[in-house]
Design a protein around this motif. Structure first.
Motif, short mmCIF file in Angstrom:
data_model
loop_
_atom_site.label_atom_id
_atom_site.label_comp_id
_atom_site.label_asym_id
_atom_site.label_seq_id
_atom_site.Cartn_x
_atom_site.Cartn_y
_atom_site.Cartn_z
N GLY A 50 0.81 -1.21 0.00
CA GLY A 50 0.00 0.00 0.00
C GLY A 50 0.85 1.26 0.00
N ALA A 51 1.95 1.23 0.76
CA ALA A 51 2.84 2.39 0.81
C ALA A 51 3.47 2.65 -0.55
N ILE A 52 3.89 1.58 -1.21
CA ILE A 52 4.48 1.73 -2.54
C ILE A 52 3.44 2.24 -3.53
N ALA A 53 2.22 1.72 -3.44
CA ALA A 53 1.16 2.19 -4.33
C ALA A 53 0.86 3.67 -4.12
N ASP A 54 0.88 4.11 -2.85
CA ASP A 54 0.65 5.52 -2.56
C ASP A 54 1.76 6.39 -3.14
N ALA A 55 3.00 5.89 -3.02
CA ALA A 55 4.13 6.64 -3.57
C ALA A 55 4.01 6.77 -5.08
N ARG A 56 3.61 5.69 -5.73
CA ARG A 56 3.43 5.75 -7.19
C ARG A 56 2.28 6.67 -7.57
N ALA A 57 1.22 6.62 -6.77
CA ALA A 57 0.06 7.46 -7.07
C ALA A 57 0.38 8.94 -6.92
N SER A 58 1.36 9.26 -6.06
CA SER A 58 1.69 10.66 -5.85
C SER A 58 2.24 11.31 -7.11
N ARG A 59 2.72 10.47 -8.05
CA ARG A 59 3.17 11.05 -9.32
C ARG A 59 2.00 11.67 -10.06
N ASP A 60 0.82 11.08 -9.91
CA ASP A 60 -0.36 11.58 -10.60
C ASP A 60 -1.20 12.52 -9.73
N ARG A 61 -1.08 12.39 -8.40
CA ARG A 61 -1.81 13.24 -7.48
C ARG A 61 -0.84 13.73 -6.41
N PRO A 62 -0.06 14.72 -6.73
CA PRO A 62 0.98 15.19 -5.80
C PRO A 62 0.38 15.57 -4.44
N ALA A 63 1.10 15.20 -3.41
CA ALA A 63 0.65 15.51 -2.05
C ALA A 63 1.90 15.75 -1.19
N GLY A 64 1.65 16.12 0.05
CA GLY A 64 2.75 16.33 0.98
C GLY A 64 3.01 17.81 1.22
N SER A 65 4.15 18.10 1.82
CA SER A 65 4.50 19.48 2.17
C SER A 65 5.52 20.05 1.19
N LEU A 66 5.46 21.37 1.02
CA LEU A 66 6.38 22.07 0.12
C LEU A 66 6.73 23.41 0.75
#
Length: 297
Positions: free
Chosen positions: A80-96
């Motif tokens: 699930g963690a790996i899938a979330d990381a891959r999904a972030s390429r299409d739906r960026p998330a996190g802090s900036l």
């Protein structure tokens, strides 16, 4: 856990889930003999048989069942963690976190904040307005915006603007009582609005250039500021001559509220750049932020 230990446990889980050495080997993209050797190594390491093998089937022993029951949720969480990381390429998330001087914040950041928030609601954006030219690595920023001449050579830089030009201006009312300067040296006979750098407190020496000739002038005046907006207000109110980036005073020049002079002596220099530390594996949130800025500059 060492890499070899993880590989052994992953191989064991695949065999239990597939119920077959052949199918598990195909899933793991290794040969069945190599998979058998991996399982033997695991069983030797834990000191107990984990799989019952026959010529037609394979099933976990009681110890194997217990081990698999503990492993399955962990492997599911990893997937699930790996899938979330891959999904972030299409739906960026996190802090900036972005470090930017006030002049650039108002020009590049302020106009896009609403649209960027609506486009990327999962990105927590922090903008630190800072005229002290902080070190973005030491300050743990993802990126910064600076004038090209103030960038370190080891940074990756993305151009945000064309070359910039300085402009000497004054209000019409001020010029009614003072002759229009024809040469930078004429400024010694004028009230000039000095600018004090926030970083270090030094007073800016006005820089001029014409052809191969370059001059730096220490101007005189009874007002010193460290904010360009305040300098504009003072110039509009007839306090004296201001010297700043042309695009900042362009609206008042076009409206006739400020008069520009010494244009032939106004130097050009590199514009604004967004910069960050590495071009490898740029975080998705930073990548879309850069693209957003470039699309709306």
């Amino acid at each position: 856990m060492r890499g070899s230990e993880f590989s052994e446990l992953n191989a064991f889980a695949a065999i239990v889930e597939e119920g077959s050495f052949v199918r598990a080997a195909a899933r793991l993209r290794i040969s069945p003999p190599a998979l058998s050797q991996t399982i033997r190594g695991l069983e030797e390491r834990v000191g107990v048989r984990l799989l019952n093998r026959t010529t037609r089937s394979v099933s976990p022993t009681a110890a194997g069942e217990t081990l698999f029951a503990r492993l399955a949720p962990a492997f599911s969480e990893l997937e699930g963690a790996i899938a979330d990381a891959r999904a972030s390429r299409d739906r960026p998330a996190g802090s900036l976190r972005i470090n930017v001087p006030r002049i650039a914040a108002m020009r590049f950041i302020a106009p896009i904040l609403g649209d960027f928030r609506r486009a990327y609601p999962d990105i927590a954006l922090t903008i630190i307005v800072d005229d002290m030219l902080a070190d973005i690595v030491e300050g743990r920023f993802d990126a910064g915006i600076r004038l090209g001449e103030r960038l370190n050579k080891d940074m990756v830089a993305v151009k945000l603007s064309e070359e910039l030009e300085m402009a000497a201006v004054a209000a019409p009312g001020y010029l009614e009582d003072h002759p229009v300067p024809r040469h930078p040296a004429d400024l010694h006979h004028h009230q000039c609005i000095n600018f004090q750098w926030p970083s270090g407190g030094n007073i800016y020496r006005w820089e001029f250039a014409r052809g191969q000739r370059a001059l730096e002038i220490t101007v005189n005046g009874m007002l010193t500021v460290n904010d360009t907006e305040l300098m504009i207000k003072a110039a509009l109110n007839g306090v004296g001559v201001a010297y700043m980036l042309e695009y900042q005073v362009r609206p008042w020049i076009e409206a006739g509220k400020l008069i520009r002079f010494l244009e032939a002596w106004s130097p050009r220099f590199p514009g604004f750049y967004l910069y960050h530390t590495s071009s490898r594996q740029v975080p998705p949130a930073l990548r879309v932020f850069i693209d957003f800025l470039l699309a709306r500059r």
